[in-house]
Design a protein around this motif. Structure first.
Motif, PDB file in Angstrom:
ATOM      1  N   GLY A  96       0.814  -1.211   0.000  1.00 57.73           N
ATOM      2  CA  GLY A  96       0.000   0.000   0.000  1.00 57.73           C
ATOM      3  C   GLY A  96       0.845   1.257   0.000  1.00 57.73           C
ATOM      4  O   GLY A  96       0.320   2.360  -0.101  1.00 57.73           O
ATOM      5  N   ARG A 124      -8.723  -0.026  -6.856  1.00 62.07           N
ATOM      6  CA  ARG A 124      -9.684  -0.905  -6.176  1.00 62.07           C
ATOM      7  C   ARG A 124      -8.976  -1.874  -5.235  1.00 62.07           C
ATOM      8  O   ARG A 124      -9.370  -2.022  -4.083  1.00 62.07           O
ATOM      9  CB  ARG A 124     -10.528  -1.656  -7.199  1.00 62.07           C
ATOM     10  N   HIS A 126      -6.200  -1.649  -3.725  1.00 62.00           N
ATOM     11  CA  HIS A 126      -5.636  -1.016  -2.533  1.00 62.00           C
ATOM     12  C   HIS A 126      -6.618  -0.082  -1.853  1.00 62.00           C
ATOM     13  O   HIS A 126      -6.250   0.650  -0.942  1.00 62.00           O
ATOM     14  CB  HIS A 126      -4.337  -0.295  -2.893  1.00 62.00           C
ATOM     15  N   ASP A 127      -7.873  -0.127  -2.336  1.00 61.75           N
ATOM     16  CA  ASP A 127      -8.926   0.625  -1.664  1.00 61.75           C
ATOM     17  C   ASP A 127      -8.557   2.106  -1.558  1.00 61.75           C
ATOM     18  O   ASP A 127      -8.683   2.712  -0.499  1.00 61.75           O
ATOM     19  CB  ASP A 127      -9.119   0.020  -0.260  1.00 61.75           C
ATOM     20  N   LYS A 128      -8.092   2.650  -2.681  1.00 57.82           N
ATOM     21  CA  LYS A 128      -7.619   4.035  -2.662  1.00 57.82           C
ATOM     22  C   LYS A 128      -8.675   5.024  -3.148  1.00 57.82           C
ATOM     23  O   LYS A 128      -8.416   6.223  -3.180  1.00 57.82           O
ATOM     24  CB  LYS A 128      -6.351   4.174  -3.517  1.00 57.82           C
ATOM     25  N   ALA A 130     -13.239   5.431  -3.443  1.00 59.24           N
ATOM     26  CA  ALA A 130     -14.585   4.842  -3.373  1.00 59.24           C
ATOM     27  C   ALA A 130     -14.986   4.451  -4.791  1.00 59.24           C
ATOM     28  O   ALA A 130     -14.576   5.107  -5.753  1.00 59.24           O
ATOM     29  CB  ALA A 130     -15.564   5.861  -2.799  1.00 59.24           C
ATOM     30  N   PRO A 131     -15.801   3.372  -4.937  1.00 59.77           N
ATOM     31  CA  PRO A 131     -16.125   2.875  -6.287  1.00 59.77           C
ATOM     32  C   PRO A 131     -16.582   3.974  -7.251  1.00 59.77           C
ATOM     33  O   PRO A 131     -16.127   4.001  -8.399  1.00 59.77           O
ATOM     34  CB  PRO A 131     -17.257   1.873  -6.026  1.00 59.77           C
TER      35      PRO A 131
END
Ligand SMILES: Nc1ncnc2c1ncn2[C@@H]1O[C@H](COP(=O)(O)OP(=O)(O)O)[C@@H](O)[C@H]1O
Ligand SMILES: [Mg+2]
Length: 335
Positions: A96, A124, A126-128, A130-131
């Protein structure tokens, strides 16, 4: 005042690969000693160049730092936390915050996936973002690396090498990294494109206060980009220090030979320094003593039969040589 804590701290890292084609039961397992006990630290926002001949272990070191290959010994600390392939959380934290940019701009991208999607994938995983924010962030990253957002729909083969390398940089930046390891990241590009990519990388490095490990066989580029430089030979760092000092007054005979092989690196350099004899020894069969001794114009008895010299501090960087060679020692001179 205390020095800032390094972002990255590598200690005594060792990476060996099992040599291919050694299946016979009586032929003891043979190893390629790619990295042989490397220690280095990188501060936040610092640029460190790693140079050395092909095969000296630069890429393996970079990959081992990012845990893309397994190290047999030593440790890697990131933000003072130990990173290990056996500790999944530590890997997730590292991934990350640290990314690699590779040499082959096409090979590091999936040919079937549009490049915008390749960037979105990183966001996505690394969840960096929001969709619903992903498309805007992809566009922002494309603009950041100087690409038109219209290129997002294209596949890698529909882009030039330079454009693909920009996508590679955008993917690395997508995680908002603190460390980037760039491995020969312009070697595959046309010279005119190389400068553009390097300028972009340096601008982003400064703007985002990234730590950058810049692996290259191109000494001129490293001199231009990196505040510090490490010189590798046969899987070890033989000299490390501030770039200007190492280039102006190299201490290790290997560094001297390496710099001498690049005549235009410093037009004011007075004499042609010694050239290297022979080829680098095989990493399957490391020399005894100092690994550089078979090619060293200054080698003495202790170099062949003593301990391999460890890096020791000098007033202008660290050097792994038993001797303090005078600044202009020539081939064949006694140290
Ligand atoms: N995956 C691998 N398997 C076996 N040997 C490897 C592998 N990767 C690198 N090597 C060997 O390790 C040594 C160091 O390679 P490398 O790190 O690629 O050097 P450099 O990047 O400085 O050219 C070389 O002898 C190379 O052939
Ligand atoms: Mg390499």
């Amino acid at each position: 005042m205390n020095a800032p804590l390094p972002l990255l701290n590598v200690k005594d890292l060792v990476v060996r690969f099992r040599a291919a084609g050694m299946a016979l039961p009586f032929a003891g397992a043979r190893y390629i000693n790619a990295v042989n006990g490397v220690s280095l630290a990188v501060a936040p926002g610092e640029t460190l160049g790693i140079v050395g001949e092909s095969g000296c272990g630069k890429s393996t070191l970079g990959r081992a730092i990012l845990q893309l290959v397994d190290a047999q010994a030593g440790e890697v600390r990131f933000e003072d936390g130990l990173v290990s392939l056996r500790d999944k959380n530590s890997i997730a934290r590292l991934r990350g915050q640290a990314a690699m940019i590779f040499q082959d701009p096409y090979g590091s991208l999936n040919p079937r996936i549009p490049v915008g999607e390749a960037i979105a994938e990183v966001l996505r995983v690394h969840d960096k973002a929001a969709p619903d924010a992903v498309p805007a962030r992809v566009a922002e990253l494309l603009r950041l690396v100087g690409l038109s957002t219209e290129l997002a729909e294209r596949r890698p083969h529909q882009l030039s090498g330079g454009q693909c390398q920009r996508v590679g940089i955008a993917r690395a930046l997508a995680i908002e990294p603190r460390l980037i390891i760039a491995d020969e990241c312009v070697a595959a590009l046309d010279v005119s494109i190389q400068a553009q990519i390097l300028n972009l990388l340096m601008e982003l490095q400064r703007r985002m206060n990234l730590s950058l490990i810049f692996i290259s066989h191109d000494l001129g580029v490293v001199r231009h980009l990196c505040r510090r430089v490490a010189v590798m030979y046969l899987g070890r760092i033989v000299e490390i220090g501030p770039t200007e000092q190492v280039f102006a007054a190299p201490k290790h005979p290997y560094t001297r030979a390496l710099l001498a092989a690049v005549p235009d690196i410093d037009p004011d350099r007075p004499l042609a320094p010694p050239q290297l004899r022979g080829e680098p020894p095989s990493p399957q069969d490391l020399p005894t003593g100092c690994p550089f001794h078979p090619r060293c114009p200054h080698a003495q008895e202790v170099c062949a039969h003593g301990e391999a010299p460890a890096l020791r501090p000098t007033e202008r960087g660290d050097v792994a040589c038993h001797f303090d060679l005078p600044p202009n020692a020539q081939q064949g001179e006694e140290p």
